[in-house]
Design a protein around this motif. Structure first.
Motif, PDB file in Angstrom:
ATOM      1  N   LEU A  50       0.831  -1.323   0.047  1.00 26.94           N
ATOM      2  CA  LEU A  50      -0.064  -0.036   0.180  1.00 26.94           C
ATOM      3  C   LEU A  50       1.119   1.714   0.075  1.00 26.94           C
ATOM      4  CD1 LEU A  50      -2.798  -0.820   2.628  1.00 26.94           C
ATOM      5  CD2 LEU A  50      -3.079  -0.830   0.149  1.00 26.94           C
ATOM      6  N   ALA A  51       2.244   1.372   1.046  1.00 27.69           N
ATOM      7  CA  ALA A  51       3.203   2.357   0.802  1.00 27.69           C
ATOM      8  C   ALA A  51       3.913   2.483  -0.852  1.00 27.69           C
ATOM      9  CB  ALA A  51       3.712   2.402   2.079  1.00 27.69           C
ATOM     10  N   SER A  52       3.675   2.376  -1.158  1.00 31.10           N
ATOM     11  CA  SER A  52       5.045   1.265  -2.647  1.00 31.10           C
ATOM     12  C   SER A  52       4.852   2.632  -3.719  1.00 31.10           C
ATOM     13  CB  SER A  52       4.672   0.046  -3.521  1.00 31.10           C
ATOM     14  OG  SER A  52       3.468   0.243  -3.944  1.00 31.10           O
ATOM     15  N   SER A  53       4.916   3.078  -4.119  1.00 34.77           N
ATOM     16  CA  SER A  53       5.406   4.568  -5.159  1.00 34.77           C
ATOM     17  C   SER A  53       4.334   3.971  -6.384  1.00 34.77           C
ATOM     18  CB  SER A  53       6.509   4.404  -5.706  1.00 34.77           C
ATOM     19  OG  SER A  53       7.141   3.662  -6.307  1.00 34.77           O
ATOM     20  N   ALA A  54       4.151   2.729  -6.928  1.00 38.43           N
ATOM     21  CA  ALA A  54       3.557   1.873  -7.638  1.00 38.43           C
ATOM     22  C   ALA A  54       1.716   1.989  -6.963  1.00 38.43           C
ATOM     23  CB  ALA A  54       3.850   0.768  -7.948  1.00 38.43           C
ATOM     24  N   PHE A  55       1.618   1.529  -6.256  1.00 38.31           N
ATOM     25  CA  PHE A  55       0.367   2.149  -5.253  1.00 38.31           C
ATOM     26  C   PHE A  55       0.195   3.133  -5.559  1.00 38.31           C
ATOM     27  CE2 PHE A  55      -2.659   2.102  -2.004  1.00 38.31           C
ATOM     28  CZ  PHE A  55      -3.502   1.429  -3.086  1.00 38.31           C
ATOM     29  N   GLU A  56       1.067   3.456  -4.994  1.00 37.04           N
ATOM     30  CA  GLU A  56       0.583   5.938  -4.731  1.00 37.04           C
ATOM     31  C   GLU A  56      -0.110   6.187  -6.127  1.00 37.04           C
ATOM     32  OE1 GLU A  56       3.016  10.011  -4.406  1.00 37.04           O
ATOM     33  OE2 GLU A  56       3.878   7.575  -3.591  1.00 37.04           O
ATOM     34  N   GLU A  57       1.207   5.786  -7.224  1.00 43.34           N
ATOM     35  CA  GLU A  57       0.230   6.740  -8.845  1.00 43.34           C
ATOM     36  C   GLU A  57      -1.354   6.201  -9.108  1.00 43.34           C
ATOM     37  OE1 GLU A  57       1.816   6.638 -13.313  1.00 43.34           O
ATOM     38  OE2 GLU A  57       3.793   5.669 -11.238  1.00 43.34           O
ATOM     39  N   LYS A  58      -1.658   4.431  -8.998  1.00 41.70           N
ATOM     40  CA  LYS A  58      -2.650   4.480  -9.385  1.00 41.70           C
ATOM     41  C   LYS A  58      -3.554   5.216  -7.659  1.00 41.70           C
ATOM     42  CE  LYS A  58      -1.499  -0.176 -10.407  1.00 41.70           C
ATOM     43  NZ  LYS A  58      -1.179  -2.201 -10.695  1.00 41.70           N
ATOM     44  N   PRO A  63     -13.098   7.155  -5.942  1.00 41.93           N
ATOM     45  CA  PRO A  63     -12.814   6.339  -5.154  1.00 41.93           C
ATOM     46  C   PRO A  63     -13.779   4.965  -5.263  1.00 41.93           C
ATOM     47  CG  PRO A  63     -14.165   8.416  -4.714  1.00 41.93           C
ATOM     48  CD  PRO A  63     -13.783   8.614  -5.547  1.00 41.93           C
ATOM     49  N   ALA A  64     -14.294   4.917  -5.962  1.00 40.52           N
ATOM     50  CA  ALA A  64     -14.752   3.944  -6.160  1.00 40.52           C
ATOM     51  C   ALA A  64     -13.614   2.683  -6.409  1.00 40.52           C
ATOM     52  CB  ALA A  64     -15.501   3.104  -7.324  1.00 40.52           C
ATOM     53  N   GLU A  65     -12.666   3.364  -7.860  1.00 42.03           N
ATOM     54  CA  GLU A  65     -12.171   2.539  -8.111  1.00 42.03           C
ATOM     55  C   GLU A  65     -10.618   2.899  -7.037  1.00 42.03           C
ATOM     56  OE1 GLU A  65     -11.322   4.347 -12.391  1.00 42.03           O
ATOM     57  OE2 GLU A  65     -10.404   5.548 -11.558  1.00 42.03           O
ATOM     58  N   ARG A  66     -10.567   3.122  -5.687  1.00 44.56           N
ATOM     59  CA  ARG A  66      -9.427   2.962  -4.905  1.00 44.56           C
ATOM     60  C   ARG A  66      -9.879   1.736  -3.908  1.00 44.56           C
ATOM     61  NH1 ARG A  66      -8.089   8.701  -2.582  1.00 44.56           N
ATOM     62  NH2 ARG A  66      -6.860   9.473  -4.083  1.00 44.56           N
ATOM     63  N   ASP A  67     -11.634   1.364  -4.129  1.00 45.86           N
ATOM     64  CA  ASP A  67     -12.096   0.350  -3.117  1.00 45.86           C
ATOM     65  C   ASP A  67     -11.417  -0.898  -4.098  1.00 45.86           C
ATOM     66  OD1 ASP A  67     -13.039   2.189  -1.507  1.00 45.86           O
ATOM     67  OD2 ASP A  67     -14.682   2.327  -2.486  1.00 45.86           O
ATOM     68  N   GLN A  68     -11.478  -0.315  -4.904  1.00 43.49           N
ATOM     69  CA  GLN A  68     -10.816  -2.246  -6.145  1.00 43.49           C
ATOM     70  C   GLN A  68      -9.276  -2.444  -5.708  1.00 43.49           C
ATOM     71  OE1 GLN A  68     -13.385  -3.662  -7.636  1.00 43.49           O
ATOM     72  NE2 GLN A  68     -11.339  -5.455  -7.976  1.00 43.49           N
ATOM     73  N   LEU A  69      -8.217  -1.349  -5.886  1.00 43.10           N
ATOM     74  CA  LEU A  69      -7.339  -1.215  -5.582  1.00 43.10           C
ATOM     75  C   LEU A  69      -7.070  -2.060  -4.451  1.00 43.10           C
ATOM     76  CD1 LEU A  69      -5.913   1.657  -7.247  1.00 43.10           C
ATOM     77  CD2 LEU A  69      -5.187  -0.666  -8.463  1.00 43.10           C
ATOM     78  N   LEU A  70      -8.005  -1.594  -2.981  1.00 45.64           N
ATOM     79  CA  LEU A  70      -7.749  -2.589  -1.898  1.00 45.64           C
ATOM     80  C   LEU A  70      -8.292  -4.540  -2.142  1.00 45.64           C
ATOM     81  CD1 LEU A  70      -6.712  -2.930   1.012  1.00 45.64           C
ATOM     82  CD2 LEU A  70      -9.550  -1.094   1.304  1.00 45.64           C
ATOM     83  N   THR A  71      -9.386  -4.341  -2.769  1.00 45.96           N
ATOM     84  CA  THR A  71      -9.897  -5.696  -2.890  1.00 45.96           C
ATOM     85  C   THR A  71      -8.927  -6.203  -3.837  1.00 45.96           C
ATOM     86  OG1 THR A  71     -12.049  -4.778  -2.608  1.00 45.96           O
ATOM     87  CG2 THR A  71     -11.693  -7.194  -3.887  1.00 45.96           C
ATOM     88  N   GLU A  72      -8.264  -5.998  -4.589  1.00 46.58           N
ATOM     89  CA  GLU A  72      -7.333  -6.555  -4.893  1.00 46.58           C
ATOM     90  C   GLU A  72      -6.093  -6.901  -4.363  1.00 46.58           C
ATOM     91  OE1 GLU A  72      -6.085  -4.215  -8.377  1.00 46.58           O
ATOM     92  OE2 GLU A  72      -7.955  -4.356 -10.008  1.00 46.58           O
ATOM     93  N   ILE A  73      -5.456  -6.116  -3.822  1.00 48.02           N
ATOM     94  CA  ILE A  73      -4.212  -6.555  -2.814  1.00 48.02           C
ATOM     95  C   ILE A  73      -4.855  -7.975  -1.710  1.00 48.02           C
ATOM     96  CG2 ILE A  73      -2.824  -5.619  -0.977  1.00 48.02           C
ATOM     97  CD1 ILE A  73      -3.162  -3.389  -2.202  1.00 48.02           C
ATOM     98  N   VAL A  74      -5.950  -6.993  -0.920  1.00 47.30           N
ATOM     99  CA  VAL A  74      -6.882  -8.851   0.082  1.00 47.30           C
ATOM    100  C   VAL A  74      -7.099  -9.796  -0.780  1.00 47.30           C
ATOM    101  CG1 VAL A  74      -8.444  -9.078   1.293  1.00 47.30           C
ATOM    102  CG2 VAL A  74      -7.585  -6.656   0.970  1.00 47.30           C
TER     103      VAL A  74
END
Length: 212
Positions: free
Chosen positions: A180-188, A194-205
């Motif tokens: 979550l703290a990586s530069s790649a995740f930050e850029e995304k 907001p909806a796309e951010r929730d999806q990013l977290l879902t993918e990591i989990v």
């Protein structure tokens, strides 16, 4: 060398001795941190009166006396008299944190140049070598950490809470928080809705669960 630390002073008694512009600035920052502020001064500036009107601050309209420091956690010596500030410092107990605005080297703590915005707090100190440089660095950092970055930090706070709730395994939590703290995740995340951010977290989990 000073020990850098951020103090939780919410509900702690903070005594500011002085009523001028510097005392106002110190009192305002203590109020923002949730301290219980008492001002000791026979006279106060108009800006301090405005603080009194808006916030629950005690003003003792008097000259300083050692008894004014009873139960204080933080003491700010902010008068325009070096002699008085020295007296305040001598009157404090060893367990009390004292800041002398006229002599940082004699203080038990200093307040660095800083800026706070939501979850982000950045502080800079040159250990007294150049307060002006500290302020300039802070100004440059303010421009670097703009509104989109603040929003990203707020999102990370939400992610951290979700990860701690969903992942009981400490090594798994560490892996996800690092990602979550990586530069790649930050850029995304900064470019996402907001909806796309929730999806990013879902993918990591999901990726973590697939590894189990």
């Amino acid at each position: 060398m000073l020990y850098p630390v951020m103090l939780n002073i919410a509900g702690k008694k903070a005594v500011v001795v002085g009523g001028g512009s510097v005392a106002v600035r110190k009192a305002r920052s203590l109020i923002e941190a949730g301290a219980l502020v008492e001002v000791i001064s026979p006279e106060i500036a108009e800006a301090m009166e405005e603080l009194l009107d808006v916030h629950e601050i005690k003003w003792r309209k008097k000259e300083f006396a050692p008894a004014d420091l009873t139960d204080a956690f933080i003491v700010i010596a902010a008068t325009n008299s070096q002699e008085t500030n020295e007296f305040i410092q001598r009157s404090a107990s060893s367990y009390q944190l004292v800041n002398r605005v006229d002599d940082p080297k004699e203080s038990s703590f200093i307040v660095p140049a800083s800026f706070k915005k939501d979850k982000l707090c950045v502080a800079v100190s040159t250990h007294g070598a150049s307060p002006a440089l500290s302020k300039r660095i802070i100004q440059e950092l303010k421009e670097q950490f703009d509104a989109s970055y603040i929003s990203y930090v707020t999102f990370l706070d939400e992610c951290r809470a979700a990860v701690k709730r969903l992942c009981p395994d400490s090594s798994g939590r560490k892996m996800m928080l690092k990602r979550l703290a990586s530069s790649a995740f930050e850029e995304k995340a900064k470019a996402a809705s907001p909806a796309e951010r929730d999806q990013l977290l879902t993918e990591i989990v999901r990726d973590w669960r697939e590894m189990q």
